[in-house]
Each structure stands twice: as C-alpha cells, then as structure tokens.
Enzyme design. Structure first.
Site, PDB file in Angstrom:
ATOM      1  N   CYS A 133     -58.876  82.349 -31.998  1.00  0.00           N
ATOM      2  CA  CYS A 133     -58.030  82.078 -30.840  1.00  0.00           C
ATOM      3  C   CYS A 133     -57.600  80.616 -30.904  1.00  0.00           C
ATOM      4  O   CYS A 133     -58.354  79.761 -31.362  1.00  0.00           O
ATOM      5  CB  CYS A 133     -58.842  82.354 -29.578  1.00  0.00           C
ATOM      6  SG  CYS A 133     -58.099  81.788 -28.053  1.00  0.00           S
ATOM      7  N   HIS A 275     -59.973  89.302 -24.897  1.00  0.00           N
ATOM      8  CA  HIS A 275     -60.336  87.899 -25.075  1.00  0.00           C
ATOM      9  C   HIS A 275     -59.355  86.964 -24.349  1.00  0.00           C
ATOM     10  O   HIS A 275     -59.765  86.091 -23.580  1.00  0.00           O
ATOM     11  CB  HIS A 275     -60.386  87.561 -26.569  1.00  0.00           C
ATOM     12  CG  HIS A 275     -60.703  86.130 -26.841  1.00  0.00           C
ATOM     13  ND1 HIS A 275     -61.995  85.690 -27.057  1.00  0.00           N
ATOM     14  CD2 HIS A 275     -59.924  85.027 -26.881  1.00  0.00           C
ATOM     15  CE1 HIS A 275     -61.979  84.382 -27.225  1.00  0.00           C
ATOM     16  NE2 HIS A 275     -60.740  83.947 -27.122  1.00  0.00           N
ATOM     17  N   GLU A 276     -58.070  87.163 -24.568  1.00  0.00           N
ATOM     18  CA  GLU A 276     -57.081  86.244 -23.979  1.00  0.00           C
ATOM     19  C   GLU A 276     -57.023  86.372 -22.452  1.00  0.00           C
ATOM     20  O   GLU A 276     -56.842  85.381 -21.751  1.00  0.00           O
ATOM     21  CB  GLU A 276     -55.694  86.464 -24.604  1.00  0.00           C
ATOM     22  CG  GLU A 276     -55.622  86.205 -26.122  1.00  0.00           C
ATOM     23  CD  GLU A 276     -56.049  84.805 -26.543  1.00  0.00           C
ATOM     24  OE1 GLU A 276     -56.077  83.885 -25.699  1.00  0.00           O
ATOM     25  OE2 GLU A 276     -56.378  84.627 -27.735  1.00  0.00           O
ATOM     26  N   HIS A 279     -59.680  84.175 -20.785  1.00  0.00           N
ATOM     27  CA  HIS A 279     -59.342  82.762 -20.563  1.00  0.00           C
ATOM     28  C   HIS A 279     -58.629  82.591 -19.223  1.00  0.00           C
ATOM     29  O   HIS A 279     -58.897  81.654 -18.478  1.00  0.00           O
ATOM     30  CB  HIS A 279     -58.409  82.253 -21.662  1.00  0.00           C
ATOM     31  CG  HIS A 279     -59.096  81.924 -22.945  1.00  0.00           C
ATOM     32  ND1 HIS A 279     -60.077  80.959 -23.026  1.00  0.00           N
ATOM     33  CD2 HIS A 279     -58.946  82.405 -24.196  1.00  0.00           C
ATOM     34  CE1 HIS A 279     -60.502  80.873 -24.277  1.00  0.00           C
ATOM     35  NE2 HIS A 279     -59.838  81.739 -25.016  1.00  0.00           N
ATOM     36  N   HIS A 285     -64.632  79.661 -24.225  1.00  0.00           N
ATOM     37  CA  HIS A 285     -65.249  80.331 -25.367  1.00  0.00           C
ATOM     38  C   HIS A 285     -66.770  80.359 -25.227  1.00  0.00           C
ATOM     39  O   HIS A 285     -67.377  79.446 -24.664  1.00  0.00           O
ATOM     40  CB  HIS A 285     -64.843  79.635 -26.674  1.00  0.00           C
ATOM     41  CG  HIS A 285     -63.449  79.979 -27.071  1.00  0.00           C
ATOM     42  ND1 HIS A 285     -62.632  79.124 -27.784  1.00  0.00           N
ATOM     43  CD2 HIS A 285     -62.715  81.093 -26.853  1.00  0.00           C
ATOM     44  CE1 HIS A 285     -61.466  79.703 -27.977  1.00  0.00           C
ATOM     45  NE2 HIS A 285     -61.488  80.891 -27.419  1.00  0.00           N
TER      46      HIS A 285
END
Ligand SMILES: *[C@@H]1O[C@H](CO)[C@@H](O)[C@H](O)[C@H]1NC(C)=O
Ligand SMILES: *[C@@H]1O[C@H](CO)[C@@H](O)[C@H](O)[C@H]1NC(C)=O
Ligand SMILES: *[C@@H]1O[C@H](CO)[C@@H](O)[C@H](O)[C@H]1NC(C)=O
Ligand SMILES: *[C@@H]1O[C@H](CO)[C@@H](O)[C@H](O)[C@H]1NC(C)=O
Ligand SMILES: *[C@@H]1O[C@H](CO)[C@@H](O)[C@H](O)[C@H]1NC(C)=O
Ligand SMILES: *[C@@H]1O[C@H](CO)[C@@H](O)[C@H](O)[C@H]1NC(C)=O
Ligand SMILES: *[C@@H]1O[C@H](CO)[C@@H](O)[C@H](O)[C@H]1NC(C)=O
Ligand SMILES: *[C@@H]1O[C@H](CO)[C@@H](O)[C@H](O)[C@H]1NC(C)=O
Ligand SMILES: *[C@@H]1O[C@H](CO)[C@@H](O)[C@H](O)[C@H]1NC(C)=O
Ligand SMILES: *[C@@H]1O[C@H](CO)[C@@H](O)[C@H](O)[C@H]1NC(C)=O
Ligand SMILES: [Zn+2]
Length: 349
Positions: A133, A275-276, A279, A285
């Site tokens: 990422c 995952h994105e 954020h 992370h």
C-alpha cells in the site's frame, strides 16, 4: 520525515494523473491475466539483482562494521525507507551505507518482526519487494497544506454516520466488481456497528473509488497496489476521500479465486479494498500478518478479507468507546476478544 514533502509527492501524483483515467483490469479470463502479468515484469528489480549489487556484505557476520561502504542501488532502498517513514529526509540519497540507514534497516526489521541485523539480508529484501500500500507505515502527518492528506488514525475526516461511496465512471468498473467493493464496505460497516455505507454517484460520494495508473506515486521501483487519501475542497473545506487502485494490475473477483496466482501477479480485489477502506475509517498499518491493515500482500495470504481479532479490537476501541465513553477495563476487552475469536472459529468450522 519531512511531512510536507510527502504531501507534495501526493499532490504531484494527483496532478499528474488527474486525467489519466485507466480502465480496470478486472480478471475475466485466463489469457488476460497472462498478458497483463508479462507487462509488469518490465523494469522491475529482482531480489537477485539487488543481492548482486551488495556482494561486499558478509551476512553471516553481523558484528562486522560495514558502515560507510558503497552499495550500488542503495539510494533506492533509502528512498523507500524515507517514503514509508523509516529514514529522515536527505537532499540526496546516495549509495553509502551510513549509520542512519543502518538504523532505518533495524527499525524496519524490528517493526516487521524480522531478525534485527541492520543488514539488507534476504529476508528483508524479500519483504521490500512485495506489493504494498502507498500509505506510509510510520512518521507521517495528517496535514492538508497541499489540500490532500494521508488518512491517519486518530484524525476523523468525516463526522458523518451515513457515508456514501461512488465509482469513477471512466474506470468502467463492471457490476460484479462493484458488488465486491460493496461487500467490503458492508463488512466494515457491520464491524463498526455505527456506520452506514451506501452507494451513490461519483460526484456526490464521500468516498470516491477508481482505478488509476500508479506508476509514479513514488519515483522509484515500488510495487504499489493501491492508495487512499483525503482531499479538502474549497470553498467550504469539505473533505472527501479517495481510494485509487492500480490499473496496471490484474484483479481477481472472489469467484475467480482459483486464478489468484503469485507468479502471474493477480491480486484479490476484495482484500485490497478491505485494506484501503480501513485507512479511511481510521486505521493505520498493522505489523501483524493476520491484520487486514498489514501493508504488504504476502504470498501465503493473497486473499485476506476477514477482520482479525486485532482489527476487531481496534474497531471496538475506536467506535464503541466513542459512543459510550472510555471503556478502559481490559477485562471487558479480553472477554470481547475471546468471544469474537470464538465466533470467528465457529464461522470457520
Ligand atoms: C563471513 O564472516 C564469517 C564470520 O565472521 C567468516 O567465517 C567468513 O569467512 C566470512 N565470509 C566472507 C566471504 O568474508
Ligand atoms: C562503525 O564505523 C563508523 C565510522 O567509522 C563509526 O562511526 C561507528 O561507530 C562504527 N560502529 C561500530 C559498531 O563500531
Ligand atoms: C531468499 O528467501 C527466499 C524466500 O524467503 C528463498 O526462496 C530464496 O532462496 C532466498 N535466497 C537466498 C539467496 O538465500
Ligand atoms: C442516515 O440516513 C437515514 C435515512 O436517510 C436517516 O434516517 C438518518 O437520520 C441518517 N443519519 C444521520 C446520522 O444522518
Ligand atoms: C452484515 O450484517 C448483515 C446483518 O447482520 C448480514 O446480513 C450481512 O451478511 C453482513 N454482511 C457482511 C458483508 O458481513
Ligand atoms: C443508510 O443510508 C441509506 C442511504 O442514505 C438510507 O436509505 C438508509 O435508511 C440508511 N440506514 C440507516 C440504518 O441509517
Ligand atoms: C447524483 O445524485 C444526486 C442525488 O443523490 C443527484 O442530485 C445528482 O444530480 C446526481 N449527480 C449526477 C452527476 O448524476
Ligand atoms: C486548498 O485549500 C485552501 C484552504 O482551504 C483553499 O483556500 C484553496 O482554494 C484550496 N485549493 C483547491 C484547489 O481546492
Ligand atoms: C498502465 O496502464 C496504462 C493504461 O491502461 C497504460 O497506458 C500504461 O502503458 C501501463 N503501464 C505499464 C507500465 O504497463
Ligand atoms: C473459491 O471460490 C469458490 C467458489 O466461489 C468457493 O467455493 C471456495 O471456497 C473459494 N476458495 C477459497 C480458498 O476462498
Ligand atoms: Zn495501507
């Protein structure tokens, strides 16, 4: 790390690719996977090549003082460590193995639970070369000096409970892929128990999703699968978020899990989306392999869509404490972790 520099990098990327909308490389048949995969090997340094550039280092004797040696290609590793938050900024990154670089290697190894040697050993290089990422791991700021910022834990960019997402029309994302994005948003919404994430059109959306050419996010060889960031728009300083996935990769849908292939560089769309989104919902992370917020895709975990107990704990702390005040009793946390863990195991069984 100089935060304004990373903000500049981000801005540079945005300006450069504002108009370069690319089509999504959604996997639909095997021939396509292969043709896209071949493209990607062009211009990429292999671990073996880097190893060839550091013949002077004797990895079996960590005590040896190797500082001030010149290692061909080290400047790229320094840039890598700088961009992801392990090394201070310097005007010029040269090929000299100086003390700050050794410390950066050590910090990196320590963070990822590798053997801490301060050397660019095989284990360390293997990790550096995995797709990752674009968001830094550490030492970065939530900072809008250039109207864009990385998302960062502890800084909520939106107070809305009803958040919307929309897809970049130019990306021509097929319906079955949109459904996969939707599943990822729903999984997070369910886990927070607070957010309501629904689809709307791109213009209106709080979270804008698209496929872009990400080759120049960093001006050195780093295999970036995606990026998420927050944008502050004038005149009312309204904040919106973006998720940009790499259009130069092949993306597999969950039903195409048999085409997930490390050799052919096919990535799992749902895993990267999970995952994105993380954020944007307030998570940095994590260095734990099982966390969806682990910055790399590991060969052993090409598909990872379930939130780990660690992730669930984080979500609980952020979303439930905010509602019912600080809940500092660790016993409560442990019990909830255990019951979540149990629920997870029941689901698996
Ligand atoms: C590397 O270091 C070890 C331990 O100090 C030593 O035995 C070995 O001969 C060294 N190898 C080279 C190629 O210098
Ligand atoms: C290694 O050498 C550098 C430069 O000569 C020196 O600054 C450093 O303290 C040395 N480190 C060790 C562990 O001896
Ligand atoms: C480096 O590590 C990889 C995987 O961990 C392994 O396959 C490879 O053989 C190693 N290479 C060397 C030179 O030790
Ligand atoms: C979210 O949307 C629903 C339906 O439109 C509405 O009833 C609710 O009040 C909204 N919640 C907030 C916090 O705006
Ligand atoms: C979210 O929760 C609803 C209701 O509990 C459930 O029907 C749905 O399957 C869940 N979705 C995901 C993606 O977990
Ligand atoms: C979630 O948002 C959608 C769209 O705004 C709305 O129709 C729905 O009622 C909302 N659900 C809740 C539980 O607020
Ligand atoms: C987006 O949807 C809103 C309603 O949710 C509508 O008012 C607006 O015109 C739509 N914009 C476009 C470009 O379709
Ligand atoms: C960037 O943000 C500043 C302050 O909010 C604003 O004055 C400026 O117009 C914004 N620029 C753009 C391009 O949105
Ligand atoms: C990435 O994709 C774009 C658009 O699909 C294409 O123009 C470009 O050549 C690709 N770059 C690489 C390195 O494959
Ligand atoms: C792959 O997909 C098939 C069909 O959707 C499913 O039955 C299977 O469990 C999946 N395998 C993995 C490892 O996710
Ligand atoms: Zn990330």
């Amino acid at each position: 790390m100089k935060s304004n520099l990373s903000a500049f990098l981000l801005l540079f990327l945005l300006l450069l690719h504002q108009s370069l909308f690319a089509k999504a490389g959604i996997v639909s048949s095997l021939p396509k996977i292969v043709s896209v995969a071949i493209k990607r090997f062009k211009g990429k340094i292999s671990p073996k090549e880097i190893m060839n550039h550091i013949p002077d280092l004797n990895f079996s004797s960590p005590q040896q003082n190797q500082t001030l040696q010149e290692i061909k290609g080290l400047s790229r590793i320094k840039e890598y460590f700088y961009n992801f938050g392990y090394l201070q900024y310097s005007e010029t990154f040269d090929d000299i193995l100086d003390q700050p670089t050794v410390s950066a290697i050590q910090t990196y190894q320590q963070s990822f639970n590798l053997q801490v040697t301060g050397h660019l050993n095989n284990e360390t290089l293997q990790l550096i070369l995995l797709p990752r990422c674009a968001v830094p791991d550490r030492n970065f700021d939530y900072d809008f000096t250039e109207n864009v910022s990385w998302p960062k834990a502890g800084n909520q960019w939106s107070q809305k409970k009803n958040l919307t997402y929309g897809f970049l029309p130019e990306s021509d994302i097929p319906d079955n892929a949109k459904k996969v994005f939707g599943q990822a948003f729903t999984r997070w919404a369910n886990a927070t128990g607070r957010l309501n994430l629904t689809q709307t059109n791109y213009t209106d959306a709080d979270i804008k999703v698209g496929f872009y050419v990400l080759d120049d996010v960093y001006d050195f060889d780093v295999d970036v699968f995606g990026i998420s960031f927050i944008r502050e728009e004038s005149p009312f300083s309204v904040k919106t978020a973006e998720i940009r996935l790499n259009a130069n990769r092949s993306w597999a849908l969950p039903s195409e899990n048999n085409s997930l292939s490390w050799e052919d560089d096919v990535l799992d769309l749902e895993s990267v989306t999970m995952h994105e989104i993380g954020h944007l919902l307030g998570f940095d992370h994590s260095f734990l392999h099982e966390s969806v917020m682990y910055p790399y895709i590991l060969p052993s975990q090409q598909r990872k869509i379930q939130l780990s107990n660690f992730d669930k704990n984080n979500i609980f702390q952020q979303y439930n404490n905010a509602r019912s005040g600080y809940c500092g009793n660790w016993r409560v946390l442990v019990i909830i972790t255990l019951s979540l863990g149990f629920g997870y195991m029941v689901l698996l069984a």
